[in-house]
Write a protein that holds these residues in place. Structure first.
Motif, PDB file in Angstrom:
ATOM      1  N   LYS A 233       3.782  83.566  35.145  1.00  0.00           N
ATOM      2  CA  LYS A 233       3.640  83.338  36.577  1.00  0.00           C
ATOM      3  C   LYS A 233       5.022  83.257  37.194  1.00  0.00           C
ATOM      4  N   VAL A 234       5.279  84.169  38.115  1.00  0.00           N
ATOM      5  CA  VAL A 234       6.617  84.240  38.689  1.00  0.00           C
ATOM      6  C   VAL A 234       6.540  84.078  40.201  1.00  0.00           C
ATOM      7  N   GLN A 235       7.368  83.216  40.721  1.00  0.00           N
ATOM      8  CA  GLN A 235       7.421  82.993  42.162  1.00  0.00           C
ATOM      9  C   GLN A 235       8.804  83.385  42.656  1.00  0.00           C
ATOM     10  N   ASP A 236       8.828  84.406  43.471  1.00  0.00           N
ATOM     11  CA  ASP A 236      10.109  84.892  43.992  1.00  0.00           C
ATOM     12  C   ASP A 236       9.921  85.263  45.453  1.00  0.00           C
ATOM     13  N   GLU A 237       9.884  84.254  46.298  1.00  0.00           N
ATOM     14  CA  GLU A 237       9.570  84.489  47.703  1.00  0.00           C
ATOM     15  C   GLU A 237      10.759  84.177  48.600  1.00  0.00           C
ATOM     16  N   GLU A 238      11.135  85.194  49.360  1.00  0.00           N
ATOM     17  CA  GLU A 238      12.187  84.992  50.356  1.00  0.00           C
ATOM     18  C   GLU A 238      11.560  84.431  51.620  1.00  0.00           C
ATOM     19  N   GLY A 239      12.393  84.040  52.553  1.00  0.00           N
ATOM     20  CA  GLY A 239      11.868  83.519  53.809  1.00  0.00           C
ATOM     21  C   GLY A 239      11.408  82.081  53.664  1.00  0.00           C
ATOM     22  N   HIS A 240      10.495  81.680  54.529  1.00  0.00           N
ATOM     23  CA  HIS A 240      10.029  80.295  54.524  1.00  0.00           C
ATOM     24  C   HIS A 240       8.553  80.237  54.170  1.00  0.00           C
ATOM     25  N   ILE A 264      11.722  81.445  40.814  1.00  0.00           N
ATOM     26  CA  ILE A 264      13.041  82.008  41.071  1.00  0.00           C
ATOM     27  C   ILE A 264      13.507  81.608  42.459  1.00  0.00           C
ATOM     28  N   ARG A 265      12.667  81.925  43.453  1.00  0.00           N
ATOM     29  CA  ARG A 265      13.003  81.557  44.832  1.00  0.00           C
ATOM     30  C   ARG A 265      11.760  81.021  45.523  1.00  0.00           C
ATOM     31  N   GLY A 266      11.962  80.154  46.468  1.00  0.00           N
ATOM     32  CA  GLY A 266      10.836  79.633  47.223  1.00  0.00           C
ATOM     33  C   GLY A 266      11.302  78.437  48.032  1.00  0.00           C
ATOM     34  N   ARG A 429      16.657  88.860  38.267  1.00  0.00           N
ATOM     35  CA  ARG A 429      16.585  88.267  39.615  1.00  0.00           C
ATOM     36  C   ARG A 429      17.318  86.936  39.690  1.00  0.00           C
ATOM     37  N   LEU A 430      17.272  86.185  38.610  1.00  0.00           N
ATOM     38  CA  LEU A 430      18.019  84.927  38.593  1.00  0.00           C
ATOM     39  C   LEU A 430      19.517  85.207  38.645  1.00  0.00           C
ATOM     40  N   ALA A 431      19.933  86.222  37.900  1.00  0.00           N
ATOM     41  CA  ALA A 431      21.353  86.582  37.882  1.00  0.00           C
ATOM     42  C   ALA A 431      21.802  86.997  39.277  1.00  0.00           C
ATOM     43  N   GLU A 432      20.909  87.725  39.961  1.00  0.00           N
ATOM     44  CA  GLU A 432      21.216  88.183  41.309  1.00  0.00           C
ATOM     45  C   GLU A 432      21.323  86.986  42.265  1.00  0.00           C
ATOM     46  N   LYS A 433      20.364  86.091  42.143  1.00  0.00           N
ATOM     47  CA  LYS A 433      20.356  84.929  43.031  1.00  0.00           C
ATOM     48  C   LYS A 433      21.588  84.053  42.797  1.00  0.00           C
ATOM     49  N   GLU A 438      28.763  88.088  35.567  1.00  0.00           N
ATOM     50  CA  GLU A 438      29.904  88.103  34.662  1.00  0.00           C
ATOM     51  C   GLU A 438      29.501  87.880  33.202  1.00  0.00           C
ATOM     52  N   TRP A 439      28.709  86.852  32.983  1.00  0.00           N
ATOM     53  CA  TRP A 439      28.328  86.561  31.592  1.00  0.00           C
ATOM     54  C   TRP A 439      27.466  87.680  31.014  1.00  0.00           C
ATOM     55  N   SER A 440      26.491  88.142  31.810  1.00  0.00           N
ATOM     56  CA  SER A 440      25.622  89.205  31.308  1.00  0.00           C
ATOM     57  C   SER A 440      26.447  90.447  30.989  1.00  0.00           C
TER      58      SER A 440
END
Lengths: 444, 250
Positions: A233-240, A264-266, A429-433, A438-440
C-alpha cells in the motif's frame, strides 16, 4: 475485567466522549456531502448522529488533528485519468492487472481487469448490493465515525473474489488518483480470498498538484484457510489531501497476510489497519514506513486481535521525520483468553531528523491468555552521529552519509515488499522527495 | 606533508592539547606514545575533523593546505585517513557498498568517473588479501558482529582501498591478540612507500616492534615533551612514563 465472551473491539466509544462542537461540525459536513454525493445507503445515518465525531479527547484521535477536515466539499470533477494527465500505472515496468479510479469514480478505459477462471474482479458499482459483503459487518463501521461515513457514501471500489485454490498469475493494482479542488472520494474494497487461494494486491494513491480534498478508503478482506494475501500500500499524494484508510482483515486457519504501508507523501494521512486472527495458526505481518517532511502528518493505528490459538503476528513500523512533520503510531495487540501459544511481536522505531519534528508513539497490549509470548519495543532517536562521522572520515559526503543511514534504516522493511517493482518505485520516489541521489549513485 | 604548529584543542571545559608541534615528511613513520589522558586520541580526532573538539589555538597544514578549514569528508578526500580505535558498526550498510561510496567520493574529488563494477571488485579482492579479510566479512554490514581483531583488520583494509597520503592509526593495537597484531602490521608495512606517511598512536611499545617507526614522540599533558628515534620506545617500555613526566615538569 470486561466480559470477553462477546466479540468486541477496544475503545468502544461512549456517548460521553461526544463533543457538541465537533458533532455540529460533523453534521454540517455530512449535509454538504449529501448535496454533492448520492448516499449509497441510509443505514448509517443513526450511527453518524450518535458516534462521537473525532476530536482530541477521543482516545483513538488523541494525537490526530481533525480540525482541517471540515472544509468545503465541491462538485466532484468527472474526469478520466487521461484527462487528468495521470499515468494509469504509476509503477514503471510493472506487469499487473489494474483498476483505476479518479476522484472516486471508476475509469474503465484506464483499467485492465483480469479475466481469469475462478476469479471475479470488477468495480463494486457493477455488483448487486446483495452480493457484496453486508455493510456494517465491518466492526470499525460500528465504532468509528469516519468508517461509518465510508459505509454511507462509498459506492465504488474493488470487488474481488478469489475462488478456492486459485492464485492470480499477476499482481492486481488498484490506483486511485485525486485531482481538483474540494473533491471527496469514497472507495470501498470488498475482497474474499478462498481456501488455499493467493493474491498480490497493490493499493497506490496519487494526487496531482494542486489538488485539495478528502479520500476515504475502506478495505475489507477475508482470507480463507491456508490462503495468502499480500498487500503493498503506497500513499504518494501531492497537494492537500486528507487521506483516511481503513483495513479490516479477517484470517482463517493457517492463512498468512502481509501488509506493507508506505507513506511517501501526504499532507494528512491516517491509516487504520485492523487484523482479526480467527483461525488457529494464522500469521499476520504488518509493516510500514513513513517519511514525512514540512508540515505533513502521518498516523498509523494498528490493531491485531488474536482470537485463536497458535497464531503469530509480527509488526514493524519505521519512521523518519523531517521538517515540522508529525507522526503517530498506535499499536494495539489484543490476546483473547482462548488464544494460547500466541506469539506477537511489535516494534516501532523512529528517527527525528529535525528538532521541530514530533513523534507520538504508543504500544497497547491487552493480554488475557496466560501462555503467550508478546514483545514490543519503541524507540525515538536521532541519526547516529558516530556512524555519520565514520562515513565522513572515509570520504563519504555528509548528505550521502545520511542517505546511507536512512536506507540502512528503512531497507529492513522494504526488503519484504511483495512486488519488486513497487519497492524500486518507492525507493525512487523517496529519493526524489528527499534528494538522496548521491548515495544511490554510488551504488549504480 | 603535515605541519602541526602550537595546536591547542579543548572539549567542553577541558583543555586537552596545549601547544603541540609536529612535522611529518613524506614517507616517514612517526609514533606518538604517552600515558592515558595525555591527549593522543584527541590529536587523532582533531586531525580527522571530529566536531566535538574545539581548536582554540595554533594551526595544521596538510599538503600545503589549511587542514582545519576542511570538514571531515574533505580531509579524507584530500588523502588523510584515520583508523579508529573503536571502529563504528553500521547495521544495514554492507561493507562493500560503504567502501564503494568512499572510493567514489575520493574519485569525485579527483575529477574522475565513478569506478566500474569489475575494477572495483578486483581492487577489493587485491586489498582484502593484505589483511586476510575474507568474502564473508566484505559482504556483511560494516563492522557489525565483527570481533575486535576483525574490526581492526577492516580498518586497514579500508585504508588500503583509499590509499591515503597520511594514515593515522589510533591505538590500532589495543585489544589485539598476537596473530591479529601481526596481520594488521604486515598490512601497514606493505603500504609503506616514499610518498605515504604514518602517524602511529599507541600506548604500548609492542606495536612498534612490528611497525618500526622513524621517529618516536612522547606526549604528556597536551604537549610533545620528548622526541627521538625508535630506541626511545624501548626506553619507555623499560622505565615507564613517570621519569619523562618528572622531566617535563622540571
Amino acid at each position: 475485567m470486561r466480559d470477553l465472551s462477546k466479540p468486541q473491539v477496544m475503545d468502544r466509544p461512549r456517548k460521553s466522549t461526544q463533543n457538541s462542537k465537533a458533532q455540529e461540525a460533523g453534521r454540517k459536513w455530512v449535509e454538504q456531502l449529501e448535496k454533492q454525493l448520492e448516499a449509497a445507503t441510509s443505514q448509517f445515518d443513526e450511527a453518524l448522529a450518535t458516534l462521537p465525531v473525532p476530536h482530541r479527547r477521543v482516545e483513538r484521535w488523541k494525537y490526530t488533528p481533525v480540525n482541517g477536515w471540515w472544509r468545503a466539499i465541491g462538485k466532484r470533477a468527472q474526469i478520466t485519468a487521461k484527462q487528468a494527465g495521470c499515468e494509469p500505472c504509476p509503477i514503471p515496468g510493472l506487469d499487473a492487472y489494474r483498476l483505476v479510479f479518479v476522484n472516486g469514480e471508476f475509469d474503465a478505459e484506464a483499467s485492465d481487469l483480469p479475466v481469469y477462471p475462478g476469479i471475479v474482479c470488477s468495480p463494486l458499482s457493477l455488483v448487486p448490493q446483495t452480493d457484496q459483503a453486508p455493510r456494517g459487518s465491518n466492526s470499525l463501521e460500528q465504532e468509528d465515525w469516519f468508517a461509518a461515513l465510508n459505509g454511507k457514501f462509498a459506492k465504488e471500489g474493488l470487488f474481488l473474489r478469489i475462488g478456492d485454490g486459485i492464485s492470480l498469475d499477476r499482481p492486481l493494482l488498484v490506483h486511485h488518483h485525486s485531482t481538483g479542488e474540494g473533491c471527496a472520494a469514497f472507495l470501498r474494497h470488498d475482497i474474499e480470498i478462498g481456501v488455499n487461494a493467493e493474491i498480490k494486491l497493490i493499493h497506490w494513491s496519487t494526487a496531482s498538484q494542486p489538488s485539495r480534498g478528502v479520500v476515504n478508503i475502506s478495505t475489507k478482506a477475508t482470507v480463507g484457510s491456508n490462503g495468502r494475501f499480500q498487500l503493498d500500500k503506497v500513499q504518494d499524494e501531492e497537494g492537500h489531501i486528507q487521506h483516511m484508510a481503513f483495513e479490516e482483515i479477517q484470517q482463517a486457519q493457517d492463512s498468512r497476510v502481509d501488509v506493507y504501508t508506505m507513506t511517501i507523501r501526504g499532507q494528512w494521512v491516517r491509516n487504520d489497519a485492523s487484523f482479526r486472527l480467527d483461525g488457529k495458526g494464522a500469521h499476520a505481518e504488518l509493516n510500514g514506513i513513513y517519511l514525512p517532511d514540512n508540515t505533513e502528518f502521518v498516523d498509523n493505528h494498528t490493531t491485531v486481535d488474536h482470537r485463536a490459538a497458535h497464531c503469530t503476528s509480527s509488526e514493524h513500523y519505521k519512521g523518519i521525520l523531517y521538517g515540522k512533520s508529525t507522526g503517530v503510531f498506535n499499536g494495539k495487540v489484543f490476546v483473547r483468553p482462548d488464544a494460547q501459544q500466541t506469539n506477537a511481536y511489535q516494534q516501532n522505531a523512529n528517527i527525528l531528523v529535525s528538532d521541530q519534528a514530533t513523534m507520538n508513539a504508543k504500544p497497547e497490549l491487552e493480554i488475557y491468555a496466560d501462555d503467550v509470548k508478546c514483545s514490543h519495543g519503541c524507540t525515538i532517536g536521532q541519526f547516529d552521529e558516530e556512524a555519520l562521522f565514520y562515513a565522513q572520515s572515509r570520504g563519504v559526503g555528509v548528505d550521502a552519509a545520511k542517505a546511507m543511514l536512512v536506507h540502512a534504516f528503512i531497507d529492513e522493511i522494504l526488503d519484504g515488499v511483495a512486488v519488486h517493482e513497487v519497492r524500486l518505485e518507492v525507493n525512487h520516489r523517496l529519493a526524489e522527495k528527499h534528494q538522496w541521489t548521491e548515495w544511490s549513485d554510488h551504488l549504480e | 606533508m603535515l605541519k602541526i604548529k602550537e595546536l591547542q584543542a579543548s572539549i567542553g571545559e577541558a583543555q586537552i592539547l596545549k601547544g603541540l608541534n609536529l612535522t611529518i615528511n613524506p614517507g616517514e613513520v612517526h609514533a606518538i606514545m604517552g600515558p592515558n589522558g595525555s591527549g593522543k586520541s584527541t590529536l587523532a580526532s582533531v586531525l580527522a575533523g571530529r566536531e566535538d573538539y574545539e581548536v582554540n589555538g595554533g594551526g595544521v597544514q596538510f599538503n600545503g593546505e589549511d587542514l582545519l578549514e576542511m570538514d571531515a569528508t574533505e580531509r579524507a578526500r584530500s588523502g588523510l585517513f584515520l583508523a579508529f580505535q573503536y571502529p563504528v558498526e553500521i547495521p544495514g550498510v554492507s561493507n562493500i557498498n560503504f567502501m564503494r561510496a568512499a572510493v567514489n567520493g575520493k574519485r569525485e574529488h579527483q575529477g574522475l568517473e565513478p569506478i566500474k563494477g569489475k575494477e572495483f571488485l578486483d581492487m577489493v579482492k587485491e586489498k582484502a588479501k593484505l589483511v586476510e579479510l575474507d568474502g564473508r566479512l566484505r559482504n556483511r554490514s560494516v563492522n557489525e558482529g565483527f570481533s575486535g581483531g576483525e574490526k581492526k583488520r577492516n580498518e586497514i583494509f579500508q585504508m588500503a582501498m583509499l590509499e591515503p597520503n597520511l594514515a593515522i592509526l589510533d591505538e590500532t593495537d589495543s585489544g589485539l591478540d598476537i596473530d591479529a597484531l601481526r596481520i594488521v602490521s604486515e598490512g601497514v608495512n606493505a603500504m609503506r612507500s616514499p610518498e605515504r606517511s604514518f602517524l602511529v598512536i599507541t600506548h604500548y611499545q609492542r606495536l612498534l616492534e612490528y611497525i618500526v617507526p622513524d621517529f618516536v614522540h612522547v606526549l604528556v599533558d597536551g604537549r610533545i615533551v620528548r622526541s627521538g628515534g625508535k630506541e626511545l620506545a624501548l626506553e619507555l617500555e623499560e622505565k615507564g612514563y613517570d621519569w619523562i613526566k618528572e622531566d617535563a615538569v622540571a
